[in-house]
Design a protein around this motif. Sequence first.
Motif, PDB file in Angstrom:
ATOM      1  N   ASP A 223       0.837  -1.211   0.000  1.00 10.05           N
ATOM      2  CA  ASP A 223       0.000   0.000   0.000  1.00 10.05           C
ATOM      3  C   ASP A 223       0.866   1.253   0.000  1.00 10.05           C
TER       4      ASP A 223
ATOM      5  N   LEU B  18       1.085   4.127  -3.064  1.00  6.75           N
ATOM      6  CA  LEU B  18       0.909   5.555  -2.812  1.00  6.75           C
ATOM      7  C   LEU B  18       2.123   6.351  -3.295  1.00  6.75           C
ATOM      8  N   GLU B  19       3.307   5.843  -2.988  1.00  3.82           N
ATOM      9  CA  GLU B  19       4.540   6.534  -3.374  1.00  3.82           C
ATOM     10  C   GLU B  19       4.712   6.590  -4.886  1.00  3.82           C
TER      11      GLU B  19
ATOM     12  N   ASN C  97       2.365   6.291  -7.146  1.00  8.01           N
ATOM     13  CA  ASN C  97       1.287   7.082  -7.740  1.00  8.01           C
ATOM     14  C   ASN C  97       1.647   8.565  -7.728  1.00  8.01           C
ATOM     15  N   LYS C  98       2.234   9.007  -6.621  1.00  8.18           N
ATOM     16  CA  LYS C  98       2.667  10.408  -6.525  1.00  8.18           C
ATOM     17  C   LYS C  98       3.743  10.697  -7.569  1.00  8.18           C
TER      18      LYS C  98
END
Length: 482
Positions: free
Chosen positions: A444, A448-449, A451-452
Amino acid sequence: MARYEASSIEFGEKLQSDLIKRKKDEAKEQEKFAKKIAAAKFVVKGANEFLKNRVDTFNTSLSDEKAFLTTAQTNAKNILATKSNLDKQNMSTYDYVSNSIANSWRNSIENNVEGIMVQTMVGNEIKEIPAYDVPLATLKKLTNFKVGNKKYATYEDMVNEQVALFDNAVTHARNVPSDSTGVQTYLDTYAKQELPNNILGAITRPVKRILRGETKETLQAKVNKSTQETLNDPLFNSFTQFAGTFEAYNKAFPNASTDFIQDYADNLTRDINGNIVDKKVKKIIKSSTSKIELKSISRDNPENNRRETVIVAQPTITTTYADGTVGVTIDTEAQKEIVSGAQLLVTLNAPLINSFNATLNSFGREQWSVYQKENNKAVTSNPVGEFSKFIESGIQEGEANKYLTGELDISKILESFLAGGSKDFTNLVQPPVKGTNESQEDYDARVLEENKKSQQLIQDTFINVINPLQNLSDILDKQLRD
């Protein structure tokens, strides 16, 4: 035995001399010994001491001979094994020598070129890496250069000299005797010729001397020169899209594709009719196009012991032959991680070029197509810059631009670009595959990382389109106001 490995030539000459002297001495000693025994000049102790010394001397000579022969046989075995491997791989001696020299040269750069290594942050650590990519083509395109006191007109001349060294070593190795009975005959021919104990070291010996006195700046100049020579190879004159793609790629990733293109060029030639021929498959080439594909690669990062997904640019060449068959060549070695919008844009040339039609009128679309054909290399290399030139050529004093539907509509261009590149943009934001041993929490966090990072990359890509188009829009607005 070690003292004989240091210089096989000196020891070979010494051993040859020893063998000749030993034969003469044996005859003399036997004659003298017989006379002394006959005259009863030796007492028993004296005779025994003489015999002992004679045996010791003879055994020492045999030991030297054996040491020399063992060393020669070991070196010969290694050289012949290398030659056998080349034959099994169907590799020419020239290719082996050239590849060995080139790879040794590139591997030696970090230790022999002043200032080439720079500190950079990799993960959470500061590491030293080369300041820029150094293609092997830089070495292979050298002309009129010196190695020590010897001057070579071309790289090929130097390689051919080392090929002769290798071939002579193979012939030499095949003549090393299997036992001591052939040592005299062998030395009669090879006493003054050294058999390398490391054939790879022998053929790559010029490398360090080529780099002597080289600095980061002087090497950079050679790299840039060789890259431009490769990109502007006359064989690519008819492959304008091909040349434009790699010119754009070189701007985004300096020198990264030079060897890939050079290897492709080395496989091309012209026949008596001027046709470009692929030497490998012996077929006439009808056309050659290229593109830079976007690829996602998952890997384990040893710096933080975590799974990660990186986006890389992968050059691909598609060759269409006169008989209708097609060949695809992919550069899997020089693929580079995409870390900026300018780099990502190189993989999206086709949808970007097509997106400009969204703001053009019918006449403009027709003329833009003509402009692309006439300036294919330039358009492929710099789509936004060439589109700006095209639009500026349509400026009419006191009137609207003859190519545009009203004003330059940047939003329409961006919408079209986003739609045309939707597949690639979707791949960028696609969630990565969860690792087999990766915990849900780590996965997860990684999603998130990444995607940024992807969002930032996409945003940076659009900025690289918007800013120059905004400058173009300002020029057009000023023209209308004036």
